[in-house]
Scaffold this motif. Structure first.
Motif, PDB file in Angstrom:
ATOM      1  N   GLU A 203       0.811  -1.225   0.000  1.00 28.68           N
ATOM      2  CA  GLU A 203       0.000   0.000   0.000  1.00 28.68           C
ATOM      3  C   GLU A 203       0.841   1.270   0.000  1.00 28.68           C
ATOM      4  OE1 GLU A 203      -2.766  -3.092   1.878  1.00 28.68           O
ATOM      5  OE2 GLU A 203      -0.605  -2.654   1.868  1.00 28.68           O
ATOM      6  N   ASN A 212      -7.087   4.485  -1.463  1.00 23.68           N
ATOM      7  CA  ASN A 212      -8.245   5.010  -0.733  1.00 23.68           C
ATOM      8  C   ASN A 212      -9.448   5.258  -1.625  1.00 23.68           C
ATOM      9  OD1 ASN A 212      -6.904   4.895   1.706  1.00 23.68           O
ATOM     10  ND2 ASN A 212      -6.171   7.006   1.590  1.00 23.68           N
ATOM     11  N   ASN A 214     -10.575   2.971  -3.550  1.00 24.12           N
ATOM     12  CA  ASN A 214     -11.166   1.645  -3.734  1.00 24.12           C
ATOM     13  C   ASN A 214     -11.531   1.102  -2.356  1.00 24.12           C
ATOM     14  OD1 ASN A 214     -11.040  -1.375  -3.784  1.00 24.12           O
ATOM     15  ND2 ASN A 214     -10.661  -1.068  -5.965  1.00 24.12           N
ATOM     16  N   LEU A 215     -12.805   0.855  -2.129  1.00 17.05           N
ATOM     17  CA  LEU A 215     -13.265   0.455  -0.797  1.00 17.05           C
ATOM     18  C   LEU A 215     -12.597  -0.823  -0.308  1.00 17.05           C
ATOM     19  CD1 LEU A 215     -17.092   1.293  -0.970  1.00 17.05           C
ATOM     20  CD2 LEU A 215     -15.275   2.579   0.176  1.00 17.05           C
ATOM     21  N   THR A 216     -12.405  -1.770  -1.224  1.00 23.60           N
ATOM     22  CA  THR A 216     -11.761  -3.030  -0.834  1.00 23.60           C
ATOM     23  C   THR A 216     -10.317  -2.805  -0.422  1.00 23.60           C
ATOM     24  OG1 THR A 216     -13.181  -4.309  -2.317  1.00 23.60           O
ATOM     25  CG2 THR A 216     -11.127  -5.337  -1.593  1.00 23.60           C
ATOM     26  N   LYS A 218      -8.901  -0.033   0.464  1.00 22.13           N
ATOM     27  CA  LYS A 218      -8.843   0.829   1.646  1.00 22.13           C
ATOM     28  C   LYS A 218      -9.101   0.039   2.920  1.00 22.13           C
ATOM     29  CE  LYS A 218     -10.709   5.138   3.549  1.00 22.13           C
ATOM     30  NZ  LYS A 218     -11.660   6.257   3.331  1.00 22.13           N
ATOM     31  N   SER A 219     -10.031  -0.903   2.867  1.00 23.16           N
ATOM     32  CA  SER A 219     -10.352  -1.685   4.062  1.00 23.16           C
ATOM     33  C   SER A 219      -9.172  -2.526   4.519  1.00 23.16           C
ATOM     34  CB  SER A 219     -11.571  -2.578   3.803  1.00 23.16           C
ATOM     35  OG  SER A 219     -11.271  -3.590   2.836  1.00 23.16           O
ATOM     36  N   TYR A 220      -8.431  -3.103   3.569  1.00 23.23           N
ATOM     37  CA  TYR A 220      -7.256  -3.888   3.941  1.00 23.23           C
ATOM     38  C   TYR A 220      -6.103  -2.983   4.363  1.00 23.23           C
ATOM     39  CZ  TYR A 220      -9.589  -8.053   2.197  1.00 23.23           C
ATOM     40  OH  TYR A 220     -10.472  -9.084   2.012  1.00 23.23           O
ATOM     41  N   ASN A 222      -6.357  -0.285   5.971  1.00 22.78           N
ATOM     42  CA  ASN A 222      -6.647   0.154   7.337  1.00 22.78           C
ATOM     43  C   ASN A 222      -6.228  -0.873   8.380  1.00 22.78           C
ATOM     44  OD1 ASN A 222      -7.706   2.591   6.470  1.00 22.78           O
ATOM     45  ND2 ASN A 222      -9.821   1.860   6.443  1.00 22.78           N
ATOM     46  N   LEU A 223      -5.984  -2.105   7.946  1.00 21.61           N
ATOM     47  CA  LEU A 223      -5.542  -3.151   8.863  1.00 21.61           C
ATOM     48  C   LEU A 223      -4.030  -3.118   9.098  1.00 21.61           C
ATOM     49  CD1 LEU A 223      -7.720  -6.151   7.585  1.00 21.61           C
ATOM     50  CD2 LEU A 223      -8.159  -4.655   9.545  1.00 21.61           C
ATOM     51  N   THR A 264      -3.203  -9.843   5.148  1.00 20.47           N
ATOM     52  CA  THR A 264      -4.299  -9.267   4.346  1.00 20.47           C
ATOM     53  C   THR A 264      -4.248  -9.815   2.921  1.00 20.47           C
ATOM     54  OG1 THR A 264      -2.929  -7.331   3.859  1.00 20.47           O
ATOM     55  CG2 THR A 264      -4.435  -7.159   5.720  1.00 20.47           C
ATOM     56  N   GLY A 267      -6.747  -9.274  -0.489  1.00 19.38           N
ATOM     57  CA  GLY A 267      -6.781  -8.166  -1.442  1.00 19.38           C
ATOM     58  C   GLY A 267      -5.508  -7.970  -2.214  1.00 19.38           C
TER      59      GLY A 267
END
Length: 466
Positions: A203, A212, A214-216, A218-220, A222-223, A264, A267
Motif C-alpha cells: 500500500e 483510498n 477503492n473500498l476493498t 482501503k479496508s485492507y 486500514n488493517l 491481508t 486483497g
C-alpha cells in the motif's frame, strides 16, 4: 546600522545574480546511465522565463528549452545505442552544469521490502564474498534513501556511483547481482536503481488515491498497523521514493515484496495489479514488471496457511501483460529465516525473465511452471501447466507435498507421476477426486522442477475455505 543594510544588499545582489541559474534533480549526476535508443526526459528548475541550452556530447545538436511560469523546465533528449562515456552540458544565463562520465545502456528499477534491501551490512555472505572482486565501471548504481512523505516530492537526495567495493556496501544484493548478470550477457552499461524499504506493505508503494479510492483496498490498508521501523500510510513511499523517479526513462522494474501483506492476503492480487498499473500510467508506457514470489517461511499461521494464499494471489497477477514471477521454494535452507541467503539465484532468475522477453535471448523453460487446468479421468487427476516446454522432473524417489481430495474436501497424501508436460495425481483413499493441492502450505518446499531446474509454483485447484 550599516552592517544589516550591507547584508541585505549583499543578499539581494546574490539573489539577482542567480535568478537564471539552472538546477537539476539530484538523480541527474556524474556517472549516470541513460536508457539507450530512447527519448529520455530531462527536467529541472531555473529563473522564470529563462532559456536553458543542453549540449549532449553524443550529438551535434543543441536543445533549447524555456522555463514556465513556475520556474520549471522539461525537455527530451534522444539517446544513441549503448556506449560512452559522454558529457551533458546545461547552460543558463548565470551558470552552467556539466555532467561527466555519463553512459548509455539499460536502466532498471529494483523495489520492494527487506529481501530486496538485503545487503552486505546485513552480513549477507554472498555479497561479502563478492565485494573484494567488484571492479566494473560498466555497472552504475543509484541508491534511494529511506524517506516518506504524505505529498508527492519532486526531488530526493541520491546520486549515481560506479560499482566498487566501497559503493556497493549497503546496496541491495539482488539489485547488484541482476546488474552483474545483465552486463555480462548484454555487454552494455547497466544502471540499477534501488528504492526499497524493509517491512513495508504494498500500500505504501501505491498512490494514495488508488488505495483510498477503492473500498476493498482501503479496508485492507486500514488493517496495516503503525510501526516504528517503517511507514504504513498509503502512498507515503510512492510520494517520496518513486514519484521523483517517474520521468526517468527505465527499461522496467524488478520487485520483491509481499511478506508484509500475508495477513491481508485476500486483497493482494488486486492491490499489486493496481500498483503495477498505476506505475505504468505514471511512466506513460507499459513497464515490464518482474517479481519474486515470497519464499517458504514459518509465519506461524497454523492450518490457515496464509502465506500460501498470498503466493496464490501473486500468481494471479501474471494475467497482466509483461509480467513474470520467480518461484523460490527451492532456495530456503532455513524456514525460520525470512531472509533466505541465496540472493544470487533469485537475481539470476529475475534477470533471465528480461533477457528472454525484453532482450531476445534464447533460453528454454526460463519460467517456473504455473498451474493451468485439470482433467479428471476416473480416479486420477491430470494437471496441465503454463510456461512448460520440455517436461517435468522429480528430484528424489517420490513427489512431496502433493494432496488430493474428493467432494468432501478431505485431502489425502497423493502419489504423482510425470507424463511429459503433465502431472498425474491419485490416491487409493480417494476414488472420485475433484481437487489437488501442491506445496500449498506456509513452509512447503516440494521437489518438482522443469527441464531448466526451476521449481513448479505451488498451487491448488479448488477455492475451498478449509
Amino acid at each position: 546600522m550599516r552592517k544589516p543594510i550591507l547584508l541585505v544588499i549583499t543578499i539581494f545582489c546574490l539573489a539577482v545574480s542567480v535568478k537564471g541559474a539552472v538546477r537539476l534533480p539530484s538523480i541527474f549526476s556524474n556517472h549516470m546511465v541513460l536508457q539507450q535508443n530512447a527519448e529520455v526526459n530531462f527536467w529541472g528548475w531555473a529563473g522564470a522565463t529563462q532559456y536553458i541550452k543542453i549540449v549532449p556530447s553524443w550529438s551535434k545538436d543543441t536543445v533549447t528549452v524555456r522555463t514556465d511560469g513556475y520556474a520549471k523546465w522539461k525537455t527530451i533528449l534522444k539517446t544513441p545505442k549503448a556506449g560512452g562515456p559522454y558529457t551533458i552540458t546545461f547552460i543558463a544565463s548565470d551558470n552552467r552544469i556539466v555532467l561527466e562520465d555519463v553512459l548509455i545502456g539499460e536502466v532498471w528499477l529494483c523495489s520492494g521490502q527487506s529481501n530486496m534491501v538485503w545487503n552486505s551490512l546485513n552480513k549477507h555472505q554472498e555479497m561479502l564474498d563478492e565485494l573484494p572482486n567488484i571492479n566494473n565501471d560498466q555497472i552504475r548504481i543509484l541508491h534511494i534513501p529511506n524517506v516518506s512523505s504524505l505529498n508527492p516530492q519532486d526531488d530526493l537526495k541520491a546520486s549515481w556511483k560506479t560499482a566498487s567495493p566501497e559503493s556497493i556496501k549497503g546496496f541491495s544484493s539482488i539489485a547488484y547481482f541482476i546488474a552483474k548478470k545483465l552486463q555480462k550477457e548484454l555487454n552494455v552499461p547497466i544502471g540499477v536503481i534501488n528504492s526499497s524499504w524493509g517491512g513495508t506493505p504494498a500500500e505504501v508503494w501505491t498512490p494514495e488515491a488508488v488505495v483510498n479510492g477503492n473500498l476493498t483496498l482501503k479496508s485492507y490498508a486500514n488493517l496495516q498497523k503503525p510501526a516504528i521501523s517503517r511507514p504504513h500510510t498509503p502512498g507515503s513511499l510512492w510520494n517520496a521514493m518513486i514519484y521523483p523517479l517517474v520521468n526517468y526513462r527505465i527499461a522496467g522494474v524488478y520487485w520483491y515484496q509481499g511478506e508484509s501483506n500475508v495477513s491481508t492476503w485476500q486483497g493482494y492480487s488486486q492491490l499489486f495489479s493496481n500498483l503495477i498499473q498505476s506505475w505504468r500510467e505514471a511512466w506513460g508506457y507499459e513497464l515490464p514488471f518482474y517479481y519474486v514470489q515470497i519464499a517458504p517461511h514459518d509465519y506461524k499461521t497454523g492450518t490457515r496457511h496464509l502465506s500460501a494464499l498470498l503466493r496464490e494471489q501473486q500468481t494471479m497477477v501474471l494475467s497482466l501483460p509483461k509480467t513474470g514471477m520467480v518461484v523460490t521454494t527451492d532456495l530456503v535452507p532455513d524456514i525460520k529465516n525470512i531472509h533466505p541467503e541465496k540472493k544470487i539465484e533469485v537475481a539470476n532468475r529475475l534477470a533471465d525473465l528480461s533477457l528472454v522477453e525484453i532482450y531476445g535471448k534464447n533460453k528454454i523453460d526460463y519460467k517456473s511452471p504455473v498451474y493451468d487446468r485439470l482433467e479428471v479421468k476416473g480416479d486420477r487427476i491430470i494437471i496441465h501447466f503454463k510456461y512448460l516446454n520440455n517436461g517435468l522432473s522429480i528430484k528424489g524417489t517420490a513427489l512431496t507435498d502433493i494432496y488430493i481430495a474428493g467432494s468432501d474436501g478431505n485431502f489425502q497424501v497423493a502419489k504423482a507421476i510425470v507424463q511429459n508436460n503433465t502431472l498425474v495425481v491419485s490416491s487409493k483413499e480417494v476414488k472420485k477426486p475433484v481437487a489437488v493441492r501442491f506445496g500449498f502450505t506456509d513452509i512447503a518446499m516440494p521437489n518438482l522442477f522443469n527441464s531448466n531446474g526451476l521449481p513448479v509454483s505451488p498451487f491448488r485447484t479448488d477455492d475451498w475455505s478449509n
